[in-house]
Enzyme design. Sequence first.
Site, mmCIF file in Angstrom:
data_model
loop_
_atom_site.group_PDB
_atom_site.id
_atom_site.type_symbol
_atom_site.label_atom_id
_atom_site.label_comp_id
_atom_site.label_asym_id
_atom_site.label_seq_id
_atom_site.Cartn_x
_atom_site.Cartn_y
_atom_site.Cartn_z
ATOM 1 N N GLU A 1 0.820 -1.209 0.000
ATOM 2 C CA GLU A 1 0.000 0.000 0.000
ATOM 3 C C GLU A 1 0.860 1.267 0.000
ATOM 4 O O GLU A 1 0.532 2.244 -0.679
ATOM 5 C CB GLU A 1 -0.939 -0.002 1.206
ATOM 6 C CG GLU A 1 -2.115 -0.950 1.085
ATOM 7 C CD GLU A 1 -1.736 -2.409 1.264
ATOM 8 O OE1 GLU A 1 -2.510 -3.290 0.834
ATOM 9 O OE2 GLU A 1 -0.658 -2.677 1.849
ATOM 10 N N HIS B 1 -10.573 -5.737 7.982
ATOM 11 C CA HIS B 1 -11.235 -5.500 6.699
ATOM 12 C C HIS B 1 -12.431 -4.556 6.835
ATOM 13 O O HIS B 1 -12.992 -4.153 5.824
ATOM 14 C CB HIS B 1 -11.729 -6.819 6.102
ATOM 15 C CG HIS B 1 -10.654 -7.731 5.603
ATOM 16 N ND1 HIS B 1 -9.712 -8.288 6.431
ATOM 17 C CD2 HIS B 1 -10.367 -8.168 4.354
ATOM 18 C CE1 HIS B 1 -8.895 -9.054 5.717
ATOM 19 N NE2 HIS B 1 -9.273 -8.995 4.452
#
Length: 334
Positions: free
Chosen positions: A69, A138
């Site tokens: 990321e 998540h």
Amino acid sequence: MINLEKQNKTKQMTLVQAVNDALRVALESDENVLLLGEDIGRNGGVFRATDGLQEAFGEDRVIDTPLSESGIVGTGVGLAISGSKPIVEMQFMGFIYPAFEQIMTHVTRIRMRSMGNYSVPMVIRAPYGAGIRAPEIHSDSVEAFFTHMPGIKVVCPSSPADAKGLLLASLADPDPVLFMESLRLYRGEREEVPVDGYEIEIGKGKKVLEGSDVTLLAWGAMVPVIKKAASTVAEEGISCDVIDLRTLFPLDRDMIAESVQKTGKAVIVHEAHSTGGLGNDLVTLINDTSFLYMKAPVERVTGFDVPPPLGPLEDDFLPTESRVIAAIKRVVQF
């Protein structure tokens, strides 16, 4: 871009289909637009938000990246400074933390650091929120981290038509935008969405329902919750002004102030944690603009100060219609 009100040709879409369509329009209309993210190409993304786009536009424009990321966002910064318009995807908002340093130190500050000589016109897409029984890390809803960073706008649509128009407006913005997409709403309701390109102005909320007794404020996945609550209490004679903020930074201060000055009561609903949540800033905004109009303390209905739990416990963590109704009645009966 074409004005939404002048659109004639529409198509039924879910929110994730509207995101996909916005990306298609962006890639077709500007060769400088690039998509970057994990599994967004051949697989079409975890939620198929980019399905078919690599096949249509090629691997040089819809780019599968390594699982990094920080690297994805850092690459996007370099591309944006160099004249490209990158749209980078974080598979889940809970995965954005490794990129936090890039966003805080570079994405949000290059315009200031370069004294306006450079900007970072990039969009960071971040699916967020609980309610789909996802694994740990998540289901986070941490928008307040980013509304606390001057230099980046934060957008969170609740409907397919808004998602498409706000995503295209985010891409057109000269500065970076964090674009939050609710996992719960991805394949929820369908609505007619214009098939051509159009923009919805960033920084403007939407009046969902007109009412006179209490103002309900929410965004993203919580908008359907407050709409249901407003419909239920209407049967008891309580009239709610329902506002979908749509943009979390900058907030639509005028719409919020006008509504709470009319009703004198407010309930704020978000699934993020209570402590440090954006609801606190909304309470401050109401205090700053409308204190003398208020007839009751502002109520907040939020997630709890724990990590989003797994499985069925999500239902106990998330704000529910019943919790919102209870808050509405508390302010009305104050």
